[in-house]
Design an enzyme around this catalytic site. Structure first.
Site, mmCIF file in Angstrom:
data_model
loop_
_atom_site.group_PDB
_atom_site.id
_atom_site.type_symbol
_atom_site.label_atom_id
_atom_site.label_comp_id
_atom_site.label_asym_id
_atom_site.label_seq_id
_atom_site.Cartn_x
_atom_site.Cartn_y
_atom_site.Cartn_z
ATOM 1 N N ASN A 1 -26.092 -10.345 25.916
ATOM 2 C CA ASN A 1 -25.066 -11.230 26.474
ATOM 3 C C ASN A 1 -24.255 -10.466 27.506
ATOM 4 O O ASN A 1 -23.653 -9.435 27.182
ATOM 5 C CB ASN A 1 -24.127 -11.719 25.367
ATOM 6 C CG ASN A 1 -24.848 -12.520 24.303
ATOM 7 O OD1 ASN A 1 -25.061 -13.712 24.444
ATOM 8 N ND2 ASN A 1 -25.242 -11.853 23.228
ATOM 9 N N TYR B 1 -17.713 -20.520 15.855
ATOM 10 C CA TYR B 1 -16.462 -20.992 16.418
ATOM 11 C C TYR B 1 -15.639 -21.925 15.535
ATOM 12 O O TYR B 1 -14.471 -22.173 15.831
ATOM 13 C CB TYR B 1 -16.741 -21.699 17.755
ATOM 14 C CG TYR B 1 -17.489 -20.840 18.731
ATOM 15 C CD1 TYR B 1 -16.914 -19.684 19.252
ATOM 16 C CD2 TYR B 1 -18.780 -21.153 19.135
ATOM 17 C CE1 TYR B 1 -17.592 -18.877 20.141
ATOM 18 C CE2 TYR B 1 -19.475 -20.358 20.030
ATOM 19 C CZ TYR B 1 -18.878 -19.219 20.531
ATOM 20 O OH TYR B 1 -19.553 -18.421 21.412
ATOM 21 N N GLU C 1 -30.994 -10.853 21.661
ATOM 22 C CA GLU C 1 -30.691 -11.118 23.066
ATOM 23 C C GLU C 1 -29.553 -10.235 23.561
ATOM 24 O O GLU C 1 -28.837 -9.612 22.774
ATOM 25 C CB GLU C 1 -30.320 -12.593 23.273
ATOM 26 C CG GLU C 1 -29.082 -13.041 22.517
ATOM 27 C CD GLU C 1 -28.804 -14.520 22.690
ATOM 28 O OE1 GLU C 1 -29.726 -15.258 23.077
ATOM 29 O OE2 GLU C 1 -27.666 -14.935 22.447
ATOM 30 N N SER D 1 -24.441 -19.287 22.851
ATOM 31 C CA SER D 1 -23.633 -19.788 21.734
ATOM 32 C C SER D 1 -24.445 -20.607 20.733
ATOM 33 O O SER D 1 -23.910 -21.503 20.071
ATOM 34 C CB SER D 1 -22.451 -20.627 22.245
ATOM 35 O OG SER D 1 -21.541 -19.836 22.961
ATOM 36 N N ARG E 1 -22.738 -7.469 25.279
ATOM 37 C CA ARG E 1 -22.982 -7.431 23.831
ATOM 38 C C ARG E 1 -24.458 -7.656 23.572
ATOM 39 O O ARG E 1 -25.103 -8.445 24.267
ATOM 40 C CB ARG E 1 -22.167 -8.527 23.145
ATOM 41 C CG ARG E 1 -21.914 -8.315 21.664
ATOM 42 C CD ARG E 1 -21.264 -9.521 21.027
ATOM 43 N NE ARG E 1 -22.226 -10.600 20.859
ATOM 44 C CZ ARG E 1 -21.988 -11.877 21.152
ATOM 45 N NH1 ARG E 1 -20.825 -12.245 21.644
ATOM 46 N NH2 ARG E 1 -22.929 -12.787 20.975
ATOM 47 N N GLU F 1 -20.985 -24.368 27.318
ATOM 48 C CA GLU F 1 -20.061 -23.447 26.653
ATOM 49 C C GLU F 1 -18.656 -23.499 27.259
ATOM 50 O O GLU F 1 -17.868 -22.565 27.123
ATOM 51 C CB GLU F 1 -20.615 -22.021 26.734
ATOM 52 C CG GLU F 1 -21.956 -21.845 26.035
ATOM 53 C CD GLU F 1 -22.476 -20.430 26.152
ATOM 54 O OE1 GLU F 1 -21.936 -19.538 25.489
ATOM 55 O OE2 GLU F 1 -23.434 -20.232 26.924
ATOM 56 N N ASP G 1 -27.181 -8.653 20.495
ATOM 57 C CA ASP G 1 -27.328 -9.193 19.144
ATOM 58 C C ASP G 1 -28.653 -8.731 18.545
ATOM 59 O O ASP G 1 -29.703 -8.815 19.200
ATOM 60 C CB ASP G 1 -27.272 -10.722 19.168
ATOM 61 C CG ASP G 1 -25.932 -11.233 19.694
ATOM 62 O OD1 ASP G 1 -24.931 -10.492 19.567
ATOM 63 O OD2 ASP G 1 -25.881 -12.353 20.218
ATOM 64 N N GLY H 1 -18.063 -13.828 24.446
ATOM 65 C CA GLY H 1 -16.759 -14.408 24.184
ATOM 66 C C GLY H 1 -15.642 -13.378 24.240
ATOM 67 O O GLY H 1 -15.806 -12.247 23.789
#
Length: 305
Positions: free
Chosen positions: A267, A211, A265, A145, A250, A13, A252, A271
């Site tokens: 994070n 992205y 998951e 990612s 974060r 990443e 998800d 980002g």
């Protein structure tokens, strides 16, 4: 205050991390901090001990920066830093063990199977596929990612997906396919920010959708009812806390067609480009990008104290 922003590194990443670090450095500079931007690729981390740094903002994504390694090194050098500690970082980065923790804590998450590269038996693929409903998502255990992830609906496709995932990790998570919308919830200092609903024409919200695509849509507010929004934020906070994560991050989540929430998951260093998901949620919450990075620093200093 002198803040070093760590970014780049040598994980899969790297490119996203470089962009995150640059955005964070600009934000902190605008806020009045003395900022040094450091690409950790080929950098000797021990040099931080003599760099007269007051604090570190970690903008490293993936292995080596989000998995507890850098966090442990900084703690050894007695240098404070943003985000989760060693345990929370390592556990959240490990998709398999974080799902096991969430499962034991009663947090809703999709059924799954674990496959190890060393003991992988191609004869077991069909049985695993059947047990998980005939369609699955294959994920390397320690990548972010959506790197190395793919969808499989046949034994042949699942075998190929596993072979691809094994290029990134010795342990692979096979998760039952969830059909429904995907959401993400940013966590900031113990509070869950407004959820974001992501929509993509791709099969799933993959690296390209995150992205590169111009067609991915982000909705914040996400359009949920007040009751559903409250429920989603509570589940996200519970998942975040269950992994030992703290500070900011974060979570998800997906929602099945029958309306059930399923955590994907956690994070711990998501980002942080100026158009990333956490800044989007923060903006709706009333925080500019500069406000956001300043708040993240303040939260980490409060936790240190």
């Amino acid at each position: 205050m002198h803040i070093a922003v760590l970014h780049g590194g040598d994980s899969a990443e790297r490119e996203v991390s470089l962009r995150s670090g640059q955005a964070v450095a600009r934000g902190l500079t605008t806020a009045g901090y003395h900022v040094t931007l450091i690409d950790t690729k080929d950098y000797c981390l021990s040099d931080l001990a003599t760099a007269k740094v007051d604090h570190v903002f970690i903008a490293l994504h993936g292995r080596g920066g989000e998995d507890g390694s850098v966090q442990g090194a900084l703690e050894y050098m007695n240098i404070s830093y943003t985000g989760s500690g060693v345990l929370g970082s390592a556990l959240a980065m490990d998709k398999i063990r974080s799902k096991q923790v969430m499962q034991s804590a009663g947090i809703p998450t999709a059924p799954f199977a674990i496959v190890h590269k060393e003991s992988f038996d191609k004869e077991s693929v069909a049985e695993i596929l059947t047990q998980l409903g005939g369609k699955v998502m294959v994920k390397p255990s320690h990548e972010g990612s959506s790197i190395g992830m793919s969808v499989a609906e046949t034994p042949i496709a699942l075998t190929e997906s596993l072979i691809t995932a094994f290029q990134y990790d010795k342990e692979v998570l096979i998760e039952a396919w969830i059909s429904g919308p995907e959401y993400t919830v940013a966590i900031l200092g113990g509070d869950a920010l407004p959820s974001i609903h992501m929509e993509t024409p791709n099969t799933f919200y993959d690296y390209q959708a995150k992205y590169q695509s111009q067609t991915t849509q982000y909705h914040c507010p996400s359009g949920l009812s007040d009751v559903d929004e409250t429920t989603l934020r509570k589940i996200a906070l519970n998942a975040f806390n269950a992994t030992g994560a703290h500070g900011w991050g974060r979570v998800d989540v997906m929602r099945t067609e029958s309306g059930q929430w399923q955590v994907l998951e956690v994070n711990t260093v998501p980002g942080m480009t100026e158009t990333s998901l956490v800044p989007k949620a923060a903006k709706v919450h009333g925080l500019s990008f500069v406000d956001l990075v300043t708040r993240i620093v303040a939260i980490s200093l409060e936790q240190k104290g």
